[in-house]
Write a protein that holds these residues in place. Sequence first.
Motif, PDB file in Angstrom:
ATOM      1  N   UNK A 158      25.210  74.875 -13.833  1.00  0.00           N
ATOM      2  CA  UNK A 158      25.387  74.065 -15.042  1.00  0.00           C
ATOM      3  C   UNK A 158      26.860  74.036 -15.427  1.00  0.00           C
ATOM      4  N   UNK A 159      27.254  72.994 -16.108  1.00  0.00           N
ATOM      5  CA  UNK A 159      28.627  72.885 -16.606  1.00  0.00           C
ATOM      6  C   UNK A 159      28.752  73.655 -17.914  1.00  0.00           C
ATOM      7  N   UNK A 160      29.796  74.452 -18.027  1.00  0.00           N
ATOM      8  CA  UNK A 160      30.102  75.185 -19.261  1.00  0.00           C
ATOM      9  C   UNK A 160      28.886  75.921 -19.825  1.00  0.00           C
ATOM     10  N   UNK A 161      28.416  76.983 -19.169  1.00  0.00           N
ATOM     11  CA  UNK A 161      27.266  77.752 -19.679  1.00  0.00           C
ATOM     12  C   UNK A 161      27.498  78.212 -21.116  1.00  0.00           C
ATOM     13  N   UNK A 162      26.487  78.074 -21.940  1.00  0.00           N
ATOM     14  CA  UNK A 162      26.570  78.452 -23.346  1.00  0.00           C
ATOM     15  C   UNK A 162      26.094  79.885 -23.553  1.00  0.00           C
ATOM     16  N   UNK A 163      26.288  80.397 -24.782  1.00  0.00           N
ATOM     17  CA  UNK A 163      25.784  81.734 -25.117  1.00  0.00           C
ATOM     18  C   UNK A 163      24.268  81.785 -24.983  1.00  0.00           C
ATOM     19  N   UNK A 164      23.617  80.684 -25.323  1.00  0.00           N
ATOM     20  CA  UNK A 164      22.160  80.638 -25.202  1.00  0.00           C
ATOM     21  C   UNK A 164      21.743  80.689 -23.737  1.00  0.00           C
ATOM     22  N   UNK A 165      22.492  80.014 -22.867  1.00  0.00           N
ATOM     23  CA  UNK A 165      22.211  80.097 -21.430  1.00  0.00           C
ATOM     24  C   UNK A 165      22.308  81.551 -20.965  1.00  0.00           C
ATOM     25  N   UNK A 166      23.374  82.229 -21.368  1.00  0.00           N
ATOM     26  CA  UNK A 166      23.592  83.617 -20.956  1.00  0.00           C
ATOM     27  C   UNK A 166      22.479  84.507 -21.490  1.00  0.00           C
TER      28      UNK A 166
END
Length: 266
Positions: free
Chosen positions: A120-128
């Motif tokens: 994914x492009x630019x993983x977010x805190x929610x992704x992490x």
Amino acid sequence: MQHFLRLTVCVLCVTCHLLGCQDPVDVPSKEETGPVEALKPASIARQPTAEETFTKLRLVFPNAILDTDFKTLRKVTTSKTYLDFIRQTYPTQPPFQTFEAYFQVAPNAERYTTFLKGWVDAPTEEDVRRFHQATVAYRCSNLILFRMQNLPPPLANKLGPNVGDGDIDLMLKKRTGVIKEIGLHAWLTERGLDSLSFLPVFEEFVSQTEREDAMWLHEQFKVRNGVNDGLLWSALLKPALISEILTNFSDPDLFLRWIDKRLEIE
């Protein structure tokens, strides 16, 4: 002449009287005119180093750190000295109150972000956060499988030659269920990713993290004067890893065997 002298005396008296009624001039005292000392800043409590904290903990826990059910290590991680060090060295948002809570709010963001950038492009805190949950759940199920496959000989002999086969099959199914429960499939859908392509790579990522952590622990044992000092240092340097170990292991021998097996895979 007498009238003139009398008048002169009166003028002098009035003049002296007037001069005497004036406010005295403030003359700075020597104390006030001396050099003004600069205000010293309030001293700030210095953060304890890992070396200092290790020494303090070793004084309180001088015996074996690796013992039955990791009792001593669990006591270490609930001690004020240890928790104060962790809070200051690895602060979290929101601030954690217990060591168990620290494990829930402190994912290894760099490790996850590096992997996620391939998907994914630019993983977010929610992704992490969600990926952390998936990885922890998968590693936990891997450890359960490992325990089943490494039953102690007396128990294996008692249960027969096919011990654990059915349980292992159930565990494999449960592992798939865990992935669904924690929302990994939902996350894949949200991100437009194909689960058939993603999951095998994800499984390899999890296995790789296990190998990396096993190698790191093995290295600590080697350079930190053995398993006991190595475990204590590991708790200071990688508290999330130690929290995961305390969550998933109770048998120290099995824990050491898990490290050896991961090293063999490498």
